[in-house]
Write a protein that holds these residues in place. Sequence first.
Motif, short mmCIF file in Angstrom:
data_model
loop_
_atom_site.label_atom_id
_atom_site.label_comp_id
_atom_site.label_asym_id
_atom_site.label_seq_id
_atom_site.Cartn_x
_atom_site.Cartn_y
_atom_site.Cartn_z
N LEU A 1 0.64 -1.49 0.02
CA LEU A 1 0.28 -0.16 0.20
C LEU A 1 1.08 1.00 0.08
N ASP A 2 1.60 0.90 0.46
CA ASP A 2 2.62 2.23 1.07
C ASP A 2 3.38 2.48 -0.58
N ALA A 3 3.85 1.30 -1.66
CA ALA A 3 4.17 1.37 -2.97
C ALA A 3 3.56 2.19 -3.74
N ALA B 1 -16.44 -2.07 -1.06
CA ALA B 1 -18.05 -2.14 0.93
C ALA B 1 -17.28 -3.59 1.13
N ALA B 2 -17.03 -5.07 0.21
CA ALA B 2 -17.02 -6.05 1.28
C ALA B 2 -15.23 -6.37 1.67
N GLY B 3 -14.68 -5.30 0.96
CA GLY B 3 -13.26 -5.37 1.83
C GLY B 3 -11.84 -5.56 1.22
N VAL B 4 -11.94 -5.16 -0.03
CA VAL B 4 -10.87 -5.03 -0.65
C VAL B 4 -9.84 -3.91 0.25
N ASN B 5 -8.79 -3.69 -0.21
CA ASN B 5 -7.79 -2.58 -0.31
C ASN B 5 -7.30 -2.57 -0.98
N ALA B 6 -7.04 -2.70 -2.33
CA ALA B 6 -6.90 -2.31 -3.51
C ALA B 6 -7.54 -2.34 -4.80
N ILE C 1 -8.16 3.34 -1.24
CA ILE C 1 -7.75 2.47 -1.92
C ILE C 1 -7.04 2.86 -3.14
N PRO C 2 -5.49 2.08 -3.17
CA PRO C 2 -4.97 2.50 -4.65
C PRO C 2 -5.89 1.79 -5.85
N VAL C 3 -5.42 1.90 -6.99
CA VAL C 3 -6.27 1.28 -8.25
C VAL C 3 -4.66 1.60 -8.85
#
Length: 341
Positions: A7-9, A193-198, A234-236
């Motif tokens: 996530l940082d990158a 909404a279900a909880g993915v982080n990216a 949420i990164p795309v």
Amino acid sequence: MKNNLFLDAAFSKQTERPPVWMMRQAGRFMPQYWEIKNKYSFLEMCKTPEIAADVTMLPVDLLGIDAAILFSDILVTGEAMGGDLSFTQGVGPKFANPVRTAKDVEALNVDCLSELQYVADAIKVIQQRLNGSIPLIGFAGAPFTVMSYLVEGGSSKDFKLTKLMLHNQPELAHQLLAKIAKVTAEYLNLQIAAGVNAIQVFDSWALALSWNDYQEFSHRYIQEIIANLNRKDIPVISFCKGSSVFASIMAEAKPDVISVDWNADLLNIKNALPAGIAVQGNLDPHILYADKAVIKAQIHKLFERMRGTEGFIFNLGHGIMPDIPFDNVKYAIEVVKEFKY
């Protein structure tokens, strides 16, 4: 999140080493995948949350990657809209009812989110199992790529029927793409909404398009999808086979990350992008067939090229091939994890 490297990158922060995950990391190169696959059909695996979670977790448990990716398929949106989808070993995906006329396009259902609830259910099971250890990436197929399967009725080498529709019936093509784009944006928001982080958008066949056709029939719909995402924190990631050509256009859709194929120098692409867009890639997956000394040298060569660059996620330029030795994939990930800037 216990491991924030990915996530940082993705948000262009400096990391002590590049994070690593690989496209198709939960797949056919793994003997453990076949233990599951030999019991169920591919669509059963996708549609049964516990099984989808089992497969998603394989590379987490066996490879120690820095991000998991949901086990599913880019064509589930096409099926939800009314496509009669099947997968056959050695043949690949088939739609028994191709979309080729105005009547076919009209018949596609855009109010089909309930058909994809099994994906949200799988995400919840996976996140329980991950328990905050690493991020989970959700994904969808980009409209042009999904369109190509719907129109061709399956995989294609030349996309002749798809391109005929683009060129002879552009209005019909846009109607079809607009429908897919609407469903795709809603589907990705369901995953968020279900909880993915990216999120990653896969435009696997964009390289079939000319520069102008990519702008008109692919980019504008990806731009629309990204603009409609609930993307706070949420990164795309935007990926296409052809990103080495189209990266400058892809950036206009404002993704957080552009995933780059292996046909370009990654640092040159990064330096040409607007500040704040990270890059992902771009090792040629064929290198994973080579001797381990070669694998290590090629990864280190890429890392030295990218040294000092904020916003770099290590990945392949495309997915892992089914016959790449599992030990080579595991070794490549170990090489990445041992590296320190």
